[in-house]
Design a protein around this motif. Structure first.
Motif, PDB file in Angstrom:
ATOM      1  N   PHE A  94     114.683 -55.034  45.965  1.00  0.00           N
ATOM      2  CA  PHE A  94     115.529 -55.649  46.598  1.00  0.00           C
ATOM      3  C   PHE A  94     115.158 -57.007  47.059  1.00  0.00           C
ATOM      4  O   PHE A  94     116.137 -57.749  47.215  1.00  0.00           O
ATOM      5  N   ASN A  95     114.091 -56.894  47.873  1.00  0.00           N
ATOM      6  CA  ASN A  95     113.819 -58.055  48.502  1.00  0.00           C
ATOM      7  C   ASN A  95     113.548 -59.180  47.503  1.00  0.00           C
ATOM      8  O   ASN A  95     113.811 -60.377  47.936  1.00  0.00           O
ATOM      9  N   LEU A  96     113.204 -58.933  46.286  1.00  0.00           N
ATOM     10  CA  LEU A  96     113.016 -59.862  45.223  1.00  0.00           C
ATOM     11  C   LEU A  96     114.611 -60.365  44.719  1.00  0.00           C
ATOM     12  O   LEU A  96     114.809 -61.686  44.827  1.00  0.00           O
ATOM     13  N   ALA A  97     115.656 -59.520  44.912  1.00  0.00           N
ATOM     14  CA  ALA A  97     116.699 -59.880  44.399  1.00  0.00           C
ATOM     15  C   ALA A  97     117.401 -60.760  45.467  1.00  0.00           C
ATOM     16  O   ALA A  97     118.533 -61.473  45.279  1.00  0.00           O
ATOM     17  N   LYS A  98     116.845 -60.657  46.859  1.00  0.00           N
ATOM     18  CA  LYS A  98     117.572 -61.187  47.861  1.00  0.00           C
ATOM     19  C   LYS A  98     117.245 -62.935  47.750  1.00  0.00           C
ATOM     20  O   LYS A  98     117.635 -63.537  48.520  1.00  0.00           O
ATOM     21  N   THR A  99     116.243 -63.169  46.952  1.00  0.00           N
ATOM     22  CA  THR A  99     115.817 -64.709  47.016  1.00  0.00           C
ATOM     23  C   THR A  99     116.641 -65.361  46.097  1.00  0.00           C
ATOM     24  O   THR A  99     117.002 -64.879  45.094  1.00  0.00           O
ATOM     25  N   ALA A 100     116.563 -66.613  46.660  1.00  0.00           N
ATOM     26  CA  ALA A 100     117.463 -67.586  45.830  1.00  0.00           C
ATOM     27  C   ALA A 100     116.754 -67.957  44.570  1.00  0.00           C
ATOM     28  O   ALA A 100     117.392 -68.164  43.490  1.00  0.00           O
ATOM     29  N   MET A 101     115.280 -67.627  44.725  1.00  0.00           N
ATOM     30  CA  MET A 101     114.489 -68.009  43.344  1.00  0.00           C
ATOM     31  C   MET A 101     114.910 -67.095  42.343  1.00  0.00           C
ATOM     32  O   MET A 101     114.974 -67.402  41.012  1.00  0.00           O
ATOM     33  N   ILE A 102     114.988 -65.787  42.411  1.00  0.00           N
ATOM     34  CA  ILE A 102     115.413 -64.558  41.329  1.00  0.00           C
ATOM     35  C   ILE A 102     117.157 -65.068  41.029  1.00  0.00           C
ATOM     36  O   ILE A 102     117.229 -64.980  39.892  1.00  0.00           O
TER      37      ILE A 102
ATOM     38  N   LYS B 246     118.771 -55.101  36.352  1.00  0.00           N
ATOM     39  CA  LYS B 246     118.688 -55.995  35.456  1.00  0.00           C
ATOM     40  C   LYS B 246     119.104 -57.295  35.926  1.00  0.00           C
ATOM     41  O   LYS B 246     120.053 -57.292  36.918  1.00  0.00           O
ATOM     42  N   ALA B 247     118.855 -58.415  35.209  1.00  0.00           N
ATOM     43  CA  ALA B 247     119.312 -59.836  35.636  1.00  0.00           C
ATOM     44  C   ALA B 247     120.811 -59.827  35.929  1.00  0.00           C
ATOM     45  O   ALA B 247     121.484 -59.310  35.018  1.00  0.00           O
TER      46      ALA B 247
END
Ligand code: CO
Length: 211
Positions: free
Chosen positions: A158-166, A197-198
């Motif tokens: 979830f922390n990855l998904a929270k980033t604008a980058m992802i 998934k993306a």
């Protein structure tokens, strides 16, 4: 031979063996790096990403830290994610924890590990607090740690998904897919825990507009 000399000695053997098996092996890897996976794993010496997935040099881009955390103020980790997503154009990010993780166990205790480790482990304590009800209903201590390991992996995905980058890569390029896995030291098997998934749904609170 001193212990570190054994490493250098074994390296010579490995290089010779690789070359004997496949004479173009090093030449091929010299000019391109195009791994499909970014691996964010625990630093634990018993969980070597390439060995447990039977991958070869060139196949996985790797970042490891204590308890496989995705902390968005961690310049080291965020640089790795940036490079992997925006330059290497990787298609999958794997966050892989492992049952019995010492970092997770430490965070579940009240022990003072002194400044730096306390700072790092605090991130895990916050996850425990979010899932306190579920965790405290588990009477067995080992099972509780193992559930916490799974929840930790979930939260790091979830922390990855929270980033604008992802989120930007999702909207522009429909990648990468995010995977949360846990490795079992008892049998060497990896258990998938979560997959995003993306473009997957995310709490509105964390969604950036106009990406
Ligand atoms: Co660990």
């Amino acid at each position: 031979m001193k212990p570190y000399e054994v490493l250098l000695h074994d390296n010579k053997h490995w290089a010779a063996r690789k070359k004997a098996e496949d004479p173009a092996f090093f030449e091929r890897l010299l000019h391109v790096q195009s791994p499909e996976f970014l691996w964010i794993g625990c630093s634990d010496s018993r969980v070597p990403p390439d060995q447990i997935t039977q991958t070869e040099p060139g196949e996985i881009f790797i970042h490891r830290n204590v308890a496989n955390l995705v902390v968005n103020t961690d310049v080291n980790l965020m640089s790795v994610v940036d490079y992997a997503v925006n330059h290497l154009k990787i298609k999958h990010v794997v966050v892989c924890g492992h049952y019995g993780c010492g970092g997770v166990k430490a965070a579940m205790s009240n022990r003072d590990f002194n400044q730096v480790l306390n700072m790092w482990l605090r991130n895990i304590k916050d996850i425990y607090r979010i899932h306190r009800k579920e965790l405290e209903a588990i009477p067995d201590e080992e099972q509780k740690v193992n559930r916490m390991v799974e929840l930790n992996v979930k939260e790091q995905v979830f922390n990855l998904a929270k980033t604008a980058m992802i989120q930007r890569a999702w909207s522009v390029d429909q990648r990468p897919d995010l995977h949360g896995w846990v490795y079992d030291l008892h049998d060497g098997l990896i258990k998938p825990i979560v997959e995003m998934k993306a473009g997957a749904d995310l709490d509105d609170l964390y969604e950036f507009e106009g990406l």
